[in-house]
Design a protein around this motif. Structure first.
Motif: not given
Length: 368
Positions: A10, A17, A75, A109, A328, A332
């Motif tokens: 994560f 990422a 995410y 994102y 967020l 997630c």
């Protein structure tokens, strides 16, 4: 799963990422393709869609795993893909390929938004432009001032007012009206856009150019925010001409499959990601599933979306506002148990998808 192990997959932000994904693809000997798109991240970083390609250059059988079409929902999807790459991919026959599309909406994102740089919900933007009619325009228009007030976020009893609407109209009808997609308000929630977005065009052109010989496509597109907390649902298009394909999907993935036919909690949209595959590859068997991981109650998810959207359009829009951090957490959760379930179920569905795509129900080949 330990917290350190979870943090390995994560990622904290878009640059992390993207770096992790590109390194993981290289470590597995894959080809990394990059599609440039407009816009920049919060720190001025370039944005783009990264795609890891493994196997045949001109495959007849393809497994596609995609994440981040709804930006902030990526995410979780990115974490599933990084875990898969870390653990190893199955061996592939000469006519087969695995394609991992990482963060189809990098703007969302990076900026902690569900939509792209033009406020477009990309999972409502894949249809042909001349099909973009808003069948529920009148119903949505009646809710527009409630959903999209032209002011910064503030307490206005939205949750209670929404609960009253559910009691009056029913959750199923309200859900379809609100999230089915709308063309009337470019600053509103679930805006479909009036033209095809640049990232959609780039991705469609990529698939069309690389899947010319594909006769069987299995596609898993990961999302979050819909369903019971920590559980996943595999949503399938309920069109009558897909009955045989859906029967295979149900046999492959089991009881978590739902048809978006209005008879259950699933909803239908026009211009969805699956519509792209159906349009581009009419001669291929396309087995497409949207894997949705549940988080909070639908009204709480909508409340968070509404607050972030108000901040973006009618506040200062700065990156660090609480509305974005709240969004967020909604899509997630930091909860280690939730994240562990995402990785576990993400891995299980990938294994089932590999069986459907490559093995005809037999055990997958040795890992590479």
């Amino acid at each position: 799963m330990t917290p350190n192990r979870l943090e390995e997959f994560f990622s904290a932000d878009f640059p992390m990422a993207r770096r992790r994904f590109s390194q993981a693809v290289a470590a597995r000997g894959g080809r990394l393709d990059r599609l440039n798109i407009p816009g920049r991240g919060p720190c001025g970083e370039e944005l783009g869609i990264d795609i890891g390609w493994f196997g045949a250059a001109e495959p007849r059988r393809v497994l596609v795993h995609s994440s981040g079409l709804h930006g902030i929902e990526g995410y979780a999807g990115s974490a599933i893909q990084l875990q898969w790459l870390a653990e190893g991919l199955p061996g592939l026959a000469p006519d087969a390929a695995i394609v991992i599309a990482h963060l189809l909406n990098p703007y969302g994102y990076a900026w902690l938004r569900r939509v792209n740089e033009n406020n477009v919900d990309l999972n409502r933007n894949f249809g042909a432009p001349d099909t973009r009619v808003n069948a529920a325009a009148q119903d949505y228009a009646a809710l527009d001032s409630l959903l999209n007030p032209q002011s910064p976020p503030a307490s206005d009893f939205f949750l209670a007012r929404s609960a009253w609407l559910v009691m009056r109209h029913g959750m199923r009808r309200l859900r379809q009206t609100v999230i089915g997609g709308q063309t009337m308000n470019p600053r509103g929630l679930f805006y479909t856009g009036l033209q095809t977005e640049a990232s959609v065009t780039a991705y469609a052109d990529y698939l069309a150019a690389n899947f010319l010989h594909a006769r069987s496509i299995v596609a898993i597109d990961v999302h979050t925010g819909f369903g019971r907390y920590g559980e996943d649902t595999l949503m399938l298009d309920a069109a009558a001409d897909r009955a045989e394909l859906n029967a295979r999907m149900t046999a492959a993935f089991g009881a978590r499959v739902q048809l978006a036919d209005g008879s259950n909690s699933a909803y239908s949209v026009e211009g969805s990601h699956q519509d792209l595959y159906s349009r581009l590859f009419p001669r291929a068997d396309v087995h497409f599933a949207t894997q949705e991981f549940g988080t909070l109650h639908a009204l709480r998810v909508l409340t968070a979306l509404r607050a972030e959207n108000r901040w973006h359009h009618f506040g200062t829009g700065d990156f660090g506002h609480a509305a974005r951090r709240r969004l967020l957490e909604v899509f997630c959760p930091a909860d280690a148990a939730w994240r562990a379930k995402v990785l576990s179920r993400g891995s299980a569905v990938i294994e089932q998808a590999c069986l459907l795509a490559f093995s005809g129900g037999e055990a997958p080949a040795a890992q590479v």
